[in-house]
Write an enzyme that holds these catalytic residues in place. Sequence first.
Site: not given
Length: 743
Positions: A274-277
């Site tokens: 995923s991307d950050w959060a």
Amino acid sequence: MSNQFKAILLLNVLFFICGCHTKTRNKEDAFINNLLSRMTIDEKIGQMNQVSWGDWNDLARKGQIGSALNLTDPVALKEMQRCAVEESRLGIPVLVSRDVVHGYKTMQPIPLGQAATFNPELIEKGARMAAIEATSAGIRWTFAPMVDISRDARWGRIAESFGEDPYLSAILGSAMVKGFQGDSLNDPTSMAACVKHFAGYGAAEGGRDYNSTLIPQNELMNVYLVPFDAARKAGVATVMCAFSDNDGIPCTANKFLLQDILRDEWKFDGFVVSDWASIAEMVIHGFASDSKEAAMKALHAGVNMEMVSGTYLSNLKALLEEGKVSISQIDDAVRNILRVKYRLGLFENPYFVTNKDVFYAQNHLDIARKLAEQSAILLKNTGQILPLDSNTIQSIAVVGPMADAPYEQMGTWSFDGEKEQTITPLTAIRDYIGNKANVIYEPCLAYSRDKDPKGIIQAVSKVKQADVIVAFVGEEAILSGEAHSMADLNLKGAQTDLIEELKLTGKPVVMIVMAGRPLVIEKELNDVNAAIYMFHPGTMGGPAIADLLFGKAVPSGKTPVTFPKMVGQIPIYYNHKMTGRPATRKEILLDSIPIEAGQTSLGCTSFYLDAGFDPLFPFGFGLSYTTFEYGTPELNMPVFGKQDILKASCTLRNTGDYEATETVQLYIRDLVGSLSRPVKELKGFQRIFLKPGQEKTVVFELPIDNLAFWNAEGKNVVENGDFQLWISTDSSIGNPIHFKVED
Ligand code: NOJ
């Protein structure tokens, strides 16, 4: 050797290769399945968790870290790995990651600058050297290349892209993947690459970072996904999904992208992060009611590892018990992650050997310097003022906030680059000139946003003494990159005033722009005699620009993205559709409209009253100190079948006084399609070096298959019909020749 014998030999070789490949795959699968069969559910979920802070050693011992992000202290890193390998139940190594985007210590030009080189071989070398430096600090996974098609200079992350063109981004993105990953992932100097952000993130509405996108299927398939597919074909080990939502579906939960395209269609067998959060943020998107539902949706869609937000760690077990996710979904994710770790050789060799000698190694500096040199785009050179003659110049004024700004010239994503190691233009010009001439240095402005004109006023009388003024303007590093979008693309602070004042001195002015994006610089260009554009050029930007200014090197960079005249023209890109009413360039513009003009008197075409139609510079544009003459293109035949290879050739002659390199570009247009097609599409390019007076025939081979596109029926096919073809110096000029494609 008879042909029959040759064929048998070839078959045997192929069987041998396939056999070895199958054996390797069998061994890999057996290892992974065996490990998986011994893992508890908690250990599986632990592998799916990427951590950026916390008690690393404790998490590693408990098997709760699949990957560590941004842990850079080599001692702490080794200890964490030791805890994972020696003290966790199954001893699974942690995959250490960081954003090594355009260099680790030796900073190369930002990716947009690298794209201006149109030089995949050099970019591959650059990525290789970045991998050699980063792996010697223990980093085995980088989050690059970013291949988001960027048609909007307001978007700060255009700096990290290869620009607006799918073909160029595909070639250069693949080159970077090969450089990072080397010949084999198993090599301790190889890093797993991560192609990002899947997909469409660059189309953020209004160029505002993280914003929604609205990309229809045809555009997605024919434009935005093209470089991802190429990176996959180049063997990219991992994929990162985008923060953005397309048409209401966050990419983090987009099953069509992550499953149907990536896995089913493309057969990608690495893992998706995923991307950050971005999983937790699906709650903020209003797409999941809580982090538990977000985790469920991300897993269902095909996100294998979660970056930092921990929703997998906290929820997957309960979701499994409740029957909301299946064990096979978790197993598939873990298998993908373990496969990449296995291919990286981490199970055999989890540790790294610190080797600071590779940081700023001479050959790394040389590559960074070549990249910076080839990334420089000559935009203007009135009266051939460039190159400057260092033997006759008595004094040179070096001015502007970017002339001696070692930190700023490194650009965005320069976490590990050191400004102390960066050579600025001022230093390099002084070195180049030695005591042959006087160098007057006046920054005039303390930094690019500085609005205080005091320094300019004080400097003018001093710089007037010089034979020539070289002004370094642009953007500080912090003004582009992630979350650094901009609604106004004019030069910031008092830089426009600075250029205006320099013009008033009556001395020749050379403007060098160093920035993270194409800026709106029409006014400044009119005020100067010559201009070179460099997207933040990195550690060796200074020596590269000195070589170019004094003619030791000749500019060869080309714009990888269209430069607008006004910000209101954005999005502006060369491969747009024709429309039913294309601009004729005969339209009446604002200042020529008669008073009380009739409603329909201006030309009912697609243009702006104030900006017309054309950009400041088209895609693929870049001048040289020499001149090139293109012959008329020729084709090997006028009509092609679907299996044929088109051969287009054209003579190129260096008609000027400098040996130099020209990037020759091949464009086509599919005249009539089941969907309206772009007015031009880049299909090939070659950097051609010629001495003065030398001529070469440049030949492009284009399999007709490469004209395929996702058509109105959702099929990737070449449609029969008429085409045009150009071989030219940029996307805006040249006379087309025709060809046909038939069954
Ligand atoms: C967020 C960015 O969007 C992504 O590109 C980057 O790799 C991660 N943060 C990790 O730093």
